[in-house]
Motif scaffolding. Structure first.
Motif, PDB file in Angstrom:
ATOM      1  N   UNK A 140       2.850  15.234  -4.092  1.00 23.74           N
ATOM      2  CA  UNK A 140       2.391  16.546  -4.560  1.00 23.74           C
ATOM      3  C   UNK A 140       0.870  16.626  -4.648  1.00 23.74           C
ATOM      4  N   UNK A 141       0.167  15.596  -4.144  1.00 19.71           N
ATOM      5  CA  UNK A 141      -1.285  15.672  -4.060  1.00 19.71           C
ATOM      6  C   UNK A 141      -2.032  15.134  -5.257  1.00 19.71           C
TER       7      UNK A 141
ATOM      8  N   UNK B 163       0.817  -1.214   0.000  1.00 16.86           N
ATOM      9  CA  UNK B 163       0.000   0.000   0.000  1.00 16.86           C
ATOM     10  C   UNK B 163       0.854   1.268   0.000  1.00 16.86           C
ATOM     11  N   UNK B 164       0.305   2.310  -0.645  1.00 19.42           N
ATOM     12  CA  UNK B 164       0.901   3.634  -0.524  1.00 19.42           C
ATOM     13  C   UNK B 164       0.709   4.121   0.913  1.00 19.42           C
ATOM     14  N   UNK B 165       1.638   4.900   1.397  1.00 21.81           N
ATOM     15  CA  UNK B 165       1.695   5.211   2.823  1.00 21.81           C
ATOM     16  C   UNK B 165       0.831   6.414   3.203  1.00 21.81           C
ATOM     17  N   UNK B 166      -0.445   6.322   2.884  1.00 20.68           N
ATOM     18  CA  UNK B 166      -1.405   7.311   3.340  1.00 20.68           C
ATOM     19  C   UNK B 166      -2.661   6.565   3.803  1.00 20.68           C
ATOM     20  N   UNK B 167      -3.418   7.198   4.666  1.00 18.55           N
ATOM     21  CA  UNK B 167      -4.686   6.631   5.149  1.00 18.55           C
ATOM     22  C   UNK B 167      -5.800   7.571   4.708  1.00 18.55           C
ATOM     23  N   UNK B 168      -6.603   7.149   3.754  1.00 22.93           N
ATOM     24  CA  UNK B 168      -7.658   8.001   3.221  1.00 22.93           C
ATOM     25  C   UNK B 168      -8.860   8.005   4.156  1.00 22.93           C
ATOM     26  N   UNK B 169      -9.472   9.181   4.274  1.00 23.93           N
ATOM     27  CA  UNK B 169     -10.509   9.368   5.286  1.00 23.93           C
ATOM     28  C   UNK B 169     -11.856   9.794   4.712  1.00 23.93           C
ATOM     29  N   UNK B 170     -11.849  10.669   3.695  1.00 22.72           N
ATOM     30  CA  UNK B 170     -13.109  11.150   3.131  1.00 22.72           C
ATOM     31  C   UNK B 170     -12.866  11.662   1.713  1.00 22.72           C
ATOM     32  N   UNK B 171     -13.971  11.889   0.998  1.00 24.88           N
ATOM     33  CA  UNK B 171     -13.856  12.381  -0.362  1.00 24.88           C
ATOM     34  C   UNK B 171     -14.924  13.405  -0.682  1.00 24.88           C
ATOM     35  N   UNK B 172     -14.639  14.230  -1.690  1.00 22.16           N
ATOM     36  CA  UNK B 172     -15.588  15.238  -2.150  1.00 22.16           C
ATOM     37  C   UNK B 172     -15.308  15.492  -3.631  1.00 22.16           C
ATOM     38  N   UNK B 173     -16.269  15.126  -4.488  1.00 22.35           N
ATOM     39  CA  UNK B 173     -16.073  15.324  -5.914  1.00 22.35           C
ATOM     40  C   UNK B 173     -14.940  14.469  -6.445  1.00 22.35           C
ATOM     41  N   UNK B 174     -13.918  15.108  -7.024  1.00 18.16           N
ATOM     42  CA  UNK B 174     -12.770  14.363  -7.565  1.00 18.16           C
ATOM     43  C   UNK B 174     -11.577  14.396  -6.600  1.00 18.16           C
TER      44      UNK B 174
ATOM     45  N   UNK C  47      -9.804  13.485  -2.690  1.00 18.12           N
ATOM     46  CA  UNK C  47      -9.774  12.668  -1.475  1.00 18.12           C
ATOM     47  C   UNK C  47      -8.950  13.394  -0.420  1.00 18.12           C
ATOM     48  N   UNK C  48      -9.225  13.075   0.847  1.00 20.00           N
ATOM     49  CA  UNK C  48      -8.500  13.674   1.963  1.00 20.00           C
ATOM     50  C   UNK C  48      -8.026  12.564   2.888  1.00 20.00           C
ATOM     51  N   UNK C  49      -6.780  12.683   3.383  1.00 18.00           N
ATOM     52  CA  UNK C  49      -6.291  11.670   4.311  1.00 18.00           C
ATOM     53  C   UNK C  49      -6.614  12.068   5.749  1.00 18.00           C
ATOM     54  N   UNK C  50      -6.229  11.214   6.683  1.00 23.44           N
ATOM     55  CA  UNK C  50      -6.577  11.447   8.096  1.00 23.44           C
ATOM     56  C   UNK C  50      -5.866  12.658   8.687  1.00 23.44           C
ATOM     57  N   UNK C  51      -4.841  13.165   7.997  1.00 22.44           N
ATOM     58  CA  UNK C  51      -4.187  14.395   8.435  1.00 22.44           C
ATOM     59  C   UNK C  51      -4.752  15.625   7.739  1.00 22.44           C
ATOM     60  N   UNK C  52      -5.794  15.413   6.898  1.00 26.48           N
ATOM     61  CA  UNK C  52      -6.443  16.531   6.218  1.00 26.48           C
ATOM     62  C   UNK C  52      -5.798  16.952   4.918  1.00 26.48           C
TER      63      UNK C  52
END
Length: 399
Positions: free
Chosen positions: A358-359, A20-31, A33-38
């Motif tokens: 870079x997001x 896995x890529x080293x991020x934890x996804x938490x929520x999404x909006x449109x296109x 995504x946001x991780x647990x650190x925002x």
């Protein structure tokens, strides 16, 4: 917990079958995504082609919430209204006649293979029928689906597979004919190979395969799990060429996040293949998932999703072509609609890692292909943002 602590906890309890890529996804909006650190990410993978409608679509969520309050599950001993409604809309939209709802794409492939073998069995009583699949294809991880996946590295640790599978080359009609015997009961292929590197089937090839199948009463099975549901600019990719399958599989964006798949067939196949007791599933076709299917199909029509694909895909292609001309490391751009691949002269993992920093979320298709599968609601502005980030990553890689 912070993100790193979540990852450490995950590694203690989850079976390590993914790097896995080293991020934890938490929520999404449109296109996005946001991780647990925002931290915000532009998503050009859409859960491997699943979130066609983008994240947090209010109408979709409301339909699911209402069904949760009404009825989640009954089993297939009984009828339920959402399954009937979803089946009517899906058969009408796909041009097929009968549908069986599954829990996943791999299960849809399993059902399609069983239907093809049963069809042949009822013709001659034989149990030694053969199926032709394509090299470099990918159809899933269960034993049947893995058996027709045309990449040896996926199959070898789990052999023996199910028997009587032959492999030919996509877009090479001579190689297909060379595999046909009097035992051939089906030919299986993806109209656009996904995991195999974003390789579209050529129109003439599809038409010749269809003609061969009709001549010899061989069933044509098209796997539309990734390339279907509007991604190519048609609801199903075969509709682009007018090459209708006898059996078709679909999943991923069919539920836009809810785990559901299906295999569909013509009336001819349905009347001479699977019958009561031949196939089943506990969860498949339950009211919850079928509410998702019905709402997805409604929103595709109401929001003109396929039309948006046709509008923005040429712009995406032109932007990717411009990148190819600018950077010598890019050998080729290939794909159809919003299912595109950039072929590089070497491994792409470092580029994908830099993009993530870079997001921008990207995925690969094989070692040297970056796969782009954005939500089908993507805009030109989103494409410009993606190109800017990807170009920055390419520039930093050349330094």
């Amino acid at each position: 917990m912070n993100m790193q602590e979540y990852i450490q906890e995950a590694e203690k309890v989850l079976l390590h079958t993914y790097n896995r890529y080293q991020i934890v996804l938490d929520r999404g909006e449109g296109v996005y995504l946001y991780d647990t650190d925002g931290i915000k990410y532009l998503d050009f993978a859409s859960g491997i082609g699943v979130f066609a409608l983008g994240y947090n679509n209010k109408e979709y969520s409301s339909a699911l919430k209402a069904q949760i309050d009404r009825l989640l599950h009954t089993s297939n001993y009984y009828y339920n209204v959402p399954a009937i409604s979803a089946a009517k809309k899906l058969t009408a939209a796909s041009g097929m006649d009968r549908v069986f709802f599954t829990n996943s794409g791999a299960e849809a492939i399993e059902g399609a293979l069983k239907a093809a073998r049963k069809y042949a069995y009822l013709k001659d009583g034989g149990t030694d029928h053969e199926i032709i699949a394509m090299n470099h294809s990918f159809h899933g991880r269960t034993f049947g689906a893995l058996s027709v996946t045309g990449t040896p590295k996926y199959r070898e640790p789990f052999e023996p597979m199910i028997g009587n599978i032959r492999f030919a080359d996509l877009n090479d009609m001579d190689s297909v004919r060379a595999q046909v015997t009097d035992k051939t009961c089906a030919i299986l292929l993806e109209p656009v190979q996904g995991e195999g590197g974003i390789i579209p089937a050529e129109e003439n090839f599809l038409k010749e395969v269809k003609a061969l199948c009709e001549e010899k009463d061989i069933l044509l099975i098209l796997d539309e799990i990734q390339c279907g549901m509007g991604r190519t600019g048609y609801l199903y990719a075969w509709q682009r060429y007018g090459v209708k399958p006898d059996i078709m599989t679909t999943a991923k964006a069919l539920g836009c996040g809810v785990p559901v798949g299906a295999f569909l067939m013509t009336e001819k196949v349905a009347g001479s293949s699977l019958s009561a007791g031949d196939h089943g599933t506990t969860y498949g076709g339950n009211p919850f998932v079928c509410t998702a299917v019905e709402k997805v199909l409604d929103l595709f029509e109401e929001n003109h999703v396929v039309e948006n694909v046709r509008e923005v895909a040429p712009y995406l292609e032109s932007c990717l072509d411009a990148l190819k001309e600018k950077y010598g490391c890019i050998l080729e751009r290939r794909g159809v609609g919003l299912m595109q691949g950039l072929v590089f002269d070497g491994p792409v993992r470092e580029i994908i890692d830099r993009a993530l920093e870079e997001g921008l979320i990207l995925i690969n298709a094989g070692e040297n292909v970056i796969r782009l599968l954005p939500p089908l609601t993507v805009s030109r502005a989103n494409i410009d943002e993606m190109i800017d980030i990807l170009e920055s990553c390419l520039e930093s890689g050349e330094e």
